[in-house]
Design a protein around this motif. Structure first.
Motif, PDB file in Angstrom:
ATOM      1  N   GLU A 198       0.831  -1.207   0.000  1.00  0.00           N
ATOM      2  CA  GLU A 198       0.000   0.000   0.000  1.00  0.00           C
ATOM      3  C   GLU A 198       0.871   1.265   0.000  1.00  0.00           C
ATOM      4  O   GLU A 198       0.535   2.267  -0.647  1.00  0.00           O
ATOM      5  CB  GLU A 198      -0.923   0.002   1.222  1.00  0.00           C
ATOM      6  CG  GLU A 198      -2.007  -1.057   1.167  1.00  0.00           C
ATOM      7  CD  GLU A 198      -2.849  -1.057   2.420  1.00  0.00           C
ATOM      8  OE1 GLU A 198      -2.615  -0.187   3.279  1.00  0.00           O
ATOM      9  OE2 GLU A 198      -3.748  -1.925   2.544  1.00  0.00           O
ATOM     10  N   HIS A 227      -8.639   1.034  -1.269  1.00  0.00           N
ATOM     11  CA  HIS A 227      -9.181   0.788   0.069  1.00  0.00           C
ATOM     12  C   HIS A 227     -10.182  -0.368   0.084  1.00  0.00           C
ATOM     13  O   HIS A 227     -10.675  -0.723   1.162  1.00  0.00           O
ATOM     14  CB  HIS A 227      -9.832   2.063   0.614  1.00  0.00           C
ATOM     15  CG  HIS A 227      -8.828   3.057   1.111  1.00  0.00           C
ATOM     16  ND1 HIS A 227      -8.423   3.120   2.421  1.00  0.00           N
ATOM     17  CD2 HIS A 227      -8.137   4.025   0.455  1.00  0.00           C
ATOM     18  CE1 HIS A 227      -7.528   4.082   2.572  1.00  0.00           C
ATOM     19  NE2 HIS A 227      -7.342   4.659   1.401  1.00  0.00           N
ATOM     20  N   LEU A 258     -10.122   8.972   4.065  1.00  0.00           N
ATOM     21  CA  LEU A 258     -10.293   7.529   3.911  1.00  0.00           C
ATOM     22  C   LEU A 258      -9.414   6.760   4.888  1.00  0.00           C
ATOM     23  O   LEU A 258      -9.848   5.766   5.481  1.00  0.00           O
ATOM     24  CB  LEU A 258      -9.969   7.112   2.477  1.00  0.00           C
ATOM     25  CG  LEU A 258     -11.097   7.290   1.455  1.00  0.00           C
ATOM     26  CD1 LEU A 258     -10.599   7.005   0.049  1.00  0.00           C
ATOM     27  CD2 LEU A 258     -12.257   6.365   1.795  1.00  0.00           C
ATOM     28  N   THR A 259      -8.196   7.217   5.049  1.00  0.00           N
ATOM     29  CA  THR A 259      -7.292   6.548   5.990  1.00  0.00           C
ATOM     30  C   THR A 259      -7.840   6.627   7.403  1.00  0.00           C
ATOM     31  O   THR A 259      -7.836   5.637   8.154  1.00  0.00           O
ATOM     32  CB  THR A 259      -5.898   7.189   5.933  1.00  0.00           C
ATOM     33  OG1 THR A 259      -5.379   7.049   4.614  1.00  0.00           O
ATOM     34  CG2 THR A 259      -4.947   6.523   6.912  1.00  0.00           C
ATOM     35  N   ARG A 262     -11.047   4.231   7.705  1.00  0.00           N
ATOM     36  CA  ARG A 262     -10.828   2.782   7.661  1.00  0.00           C
ATOM     37  C   ARG A 262      -9.922   2.305   8.794  1.00  0.00           C
ATOM     38  O   ARG A 262     -10.150   1.224   9.350  1.00  0.00           O
ATOM     39  CB  ARG A 262     -10.205   2.414   6.314  1.00  0.00           C
ATOM     40  CG  ARG A 262     -11.088   2.727   5.118  1.00  0.00           C
ATOM     41  CD  ARG A 262     -12.279   1.807   5.042  1.00  0.00           C
ATOM     42  NE  ARG A 262     -11.948   0.571   4.348  1.00  0.00           N
ATOM     43  CZ  ARG A 262     -12.825  -0.387   4.071  1.00  0.00           C
ATOM     44  NH1 ARG A 262     -14.077  -0.241   4.450  1.00  0.00           N
ATOM     45  NH2 ARG A 262     -12.466  -1.476   3.444  1.00  0.00           N
TER      46      ARG A 262
END
Length: 332
Positions: A198, A227, A258-259, A262
């Motif tokens: 990633e 993701h 987003l990080t 999640r």
């Protein structure tokens, strides 16, 4: 280079105009045009030798110019020295140029000549303005460098920082469970390997985002796919005509949101929406995680705000038990 070219153009036009109105010998006019052409050509050449040649050509142009405006070329000398070698060099060269102007005007009783004194005062004012412009340009350069350092710091945190932290945690877990639970250790190593992949993907995305012509919609699709399941993307409009600063701000905001959703909020579903209007770009990232719980903003969210503000926009965060929604709006 642009300032010099503009000054050269004005001096050339003034000299040509004076040559048309007065009886200037053709050879003198031709020499003046050749010298100005050489100055234009030297704009693409840098170095000490080119600088010396340029100053010599300034003097030749001042002698050949029928309008007398070519003396203004010497205002560029302290301006350039200021930018290349610092304040002291610029001021020293300005003083030398002023002394040279006095030497040119020097004649018995010249202080009683209003025109000569006026020329000297105008030249002195020009030197002051040139040094002031150089100071402003140097200050802008310093601020740009500071802004670039802050941007790089945000990029490292928003991208590689998350992945490297995850890799370190997983490797520590693998080391701790190596003897007690080999299966858990193997799973931690696999998770660390996934985080490394990633991180590599994130570097590729970052490089793509640095390109002035990168497609924001395509970059967001790739980010959402990275993701995995549970993350959806809805796009309204097209990013055609959107500026680089706005595109980068929106992409980095989506990446950070987003990080956070999640990895930190434990969200199972995240909806990313981006709308391109005539004047702005709006990004909404809504998740069903546990929310921030009133915790203070971290470096990532602060970096998101800074990047949006640099683009002339802003960030709004709404968080509660049902999840968090991050809204970023920047002008196009």
């Amino acid at each position: 280079m642009r300032v010099s070219a503009a000054v050269y153009g004005v001096v050339l036009a003034a000299g040509a105009y004076a040559a048309v109105l007065t009886a200037v010998p053709p050879a003198r006019v031709a020499g003046f045009v050749v010298v100005m052409g050489a100055l234009f050509a030297l704009l693409r050449v840098e170095g000490r030798t080119a600088s010396v040649v340029t100053v010599v050509l300034y003097a030749v142009a001042a002698v050949l110019d029928a309008s007398g405006l070519a003396w203004a070329l010497f205002l560029l000398v302290p301006f350039t020295a200021y930018l290349r070698h610092g304040r002291r060099a610029g001021l020293a060269v300005a003083a030398a140029c002023l002394a040279g102007m006095v030497a040119v005007l020097w004649a018995p009783g010249w202080l009683a000549d209003p025109e000569a004194v006026g020329d000297l005062l105008m030249f002195a004012i020009g030197l002051v303005l040139a040094c002031g412009m150089a100071e402003s340009a140097a200050r802008v350069a310093e601020l740009s460098a500071a802004g670039e350092r802050n941007r790089l710091a945000r990029d490292v945190h928003d991208g590689l920082g998350h992945h490297l932290t995850a890799i370190a945690v997983q490797l520590e877990k693998a080391d701790a469970f190596r003897d007690r639970d080999p299966g858990a250790a193997d799973a931690a190593v696999r998770a660390a390997r996934d985080s490394a992949r990633e991180a590599l993907d994130d570097v590729r995305h970052s490089v793509r985002a640095l390109r002035a012509d990168f497609d924001l919609t395509a970059a967001l699709r790739a980010l959402v796919a990275q993701h995995g399941a549970g993350v959806t993307l809805h796009v309204d409009g097209t990013d055609r005509g959107t500026g680089q600063t706005a595109r980068t701000a929106v992409y980095r905001a989506a990446q950070e949101a987003l990080t956070n959703a999640r990895r930190h909020a434990g969200a199972t579903a995240v909806r990313v929406s981006v709308a391109f209007t005539d004047h702005a770009v709006r990004l909404d990232v809504a998740d069903d995680g546990r929310g921030t719980g009133g915790a203070p903003e971290g470096f990532g969210l602060r970096g998101m705000r800074e990047r949006a503000e640099l683009a002339g926009g802003g960030v709004r965060v709404a968080s509660g038990p049902g999840g968090t929604t991050v809204t970023v709006t920047v002008p196009r």
